[in-house]
Design an enzyme around this catalytic site. Sequence first.
Site, short mmCIF file in Angstrom:
data_model
loop_
_atom_site.label_atom_id
_atom_site.label_comp_id
_atom_site.label_asym_id
_atom_site.label_seq_id
_atom_site.Cartn_x
_atom_site.Cartn_y
_atom_site.Cartn_z
CE LYS A 148 -41.57 62.79 -45.52
NZ LYS A 148 -41.67 61.90 -46.70
CG MET A 204 -50.45 86.72 -43.30
SD MET A 204 -49.31 87.96 -43.92
CE MET A 204 -49.58 87.84 -45.67
NE ARG A 227 -41.94 61.03 -54.97
CZ ARG A 227 -42.35 61.07 -53.72
NH1 ARG A 227 -43.38 61.83 -53.39
NH2 ARG A 227 -41.75 60.37 -52.79
CE1 TYR A 249 -58.18 92.46 -45.87
CE2 TYR A 249 -57.48 90.41 -44.83
CZ TYR A 249 -57.26 91.75 -45.12
OH TYR A 249 -56.14 92.37 -44.66
C1 LIG Z 1 -42.15 60.68 -46.27
C2 LIG Z 1 -41.61 59.37 -46.69
C3 LIG Z 1 -41.81 58.24 -45.90
C4 LIG Z 1 -42.71 58.24 -44.69
O1 LIG Z 1 -44.05 58.14 -45.12
P1 LIG Z 1 -45.27 58.07 -44.09
O2 LIG Z 1 -46.44 57.81 -44.94
O3 LIG Z 1 -45.32 59.39 -43.41
O4 LIG Z 1 -44.96 56.98 -43.13
C5 LIG Z 1 -41.18 57.06 -46.29
N1 LIG Z 1 -40.41 57.01 -47.39
C6 LIG Z 1 -40.21 58.08 -48.19
C7 LIG Z 1 -39.35 57.94 -49.40
C8 LIG Z 1 -40.80 59.29 -47.87
O5 LIG Z 1 -40.61 60.35 -48.67
#
Ligand SMILES: *Cc1c(COP(=O)(O)O)cnc(C)c1O
Length: 376
Positions: free
Chosen positions: A39, A317, A137, A269
């Site tokens: 991801k 930036m 969650r 800045y």
């Molecule tokens: C991101 C995620 C993982 C991976 O987690 P890591 O700590 O990066 O290994 C596994 N399961 C879910 C549901 C996630 O959102």
Amino acid sequence: MMSPPYRSYVLVSLDQIARNYRNVRAAVGPGVEVMAVVKADAYGHGALEVSRTLIGEGAKWLAVSSVDEGVALRCAGIAARLLVMAGFLPSEREALVEYHLTPTAHSLEDVAELDRMAQRSGHPLAFHLKIDSGMGRLGTRAQPGEIVAALRALRLARMEGLMTHFASAADFTSPQTDQQVARFNACYTALREAGMAIDYAHLSSTNAIGYARTDAWHNMVRAGHALYGYVSPPRGAARKQILDVQPALAWKAKILAVKDIPEGTLVGYGGTFRAPHAMRIAILAAGYADGVFHRLSNRGKVIAAGQLTPILGTVSMDLTTIDVSHAMGLQPGDAVTLLGTEGDVTLDAQQIARVAGTISYNILSSISARVRRVYV
Ligand SMILES: *Cc1c(COP(=O)(O)O)cnc(C)c1O
């Protein structure tokens, strides 16, 4: 090596990612499938290149967050199973089916909807069901009996996996993970006793793998951070960390200009840095729009000519100013290291995160798209 012709770039070692993946597989053993989490553009490393590498290493399952991320990989020719972990919107249902993505259901309404989608398409649809075992969650909080009833009502959709996610797997001062494992196992057992087939049961991401919470491995784990070389530091009396993974990414920025400033000069800045003596500064071609955290202003460091050197003034930036008084040979066009190793000096995502007041995941996934990825 000639330095790449970019203002700012990351060098990604696909070999190191492959080694990390093999290390995770070896740690969990042959009975446990490793789902590779790619991801967020593989935590900034490039989802397509990382996916191809891991499939070359034998990965059968990849995980993404969204339907969009899954579609992008499919369109680029990735044929492995793709689990979509972070929900799907009504507007994404069609693509989910069309691109043969595997959804995660987070409620019994999702389960019923997936069955309607399967019936409309006329094809079976496998999904994984996530339960909220205590993270609060995503995930269903339905009782096992209600889940069984929902699964029995399915006609074309099929639950292939049962999963949950931990809130505090590296924290050994808290009972939260053990409680989550117990709740998951109670649900798993109830479903099995009611005759439900469960091909995959998976709870563990990197920290539950690294700290050997073997009771949470079942027959699949989901590894993300570990593939990119990190395991979070533990809290409390942790078990021994069993993974031997290394960072796979180095982030560089070129020097745009070098100049000598007299004592008393204000830099950047807000004039938040005043030179305490005459110094030589370099202006780097990377700023917060590239992922250099603004919180590193007057606090962070980079590696220039093999030495750690401070960021001066506020990160802008597109530009960051550093002290190069120690390295009179540096010229415009030379690269410095924002994250990585030069000689025996290392600045990794966890070190940067501590200074920026965040976590390593945040540092890696914030390296923006305009920073070119170069594969070595
Ligand atoms: C991101 C995620 C993982 C991976 O987690 P890591 O700590 O990066 O290994 C596994 N399961 C879910 C549901 C996630 O959102």
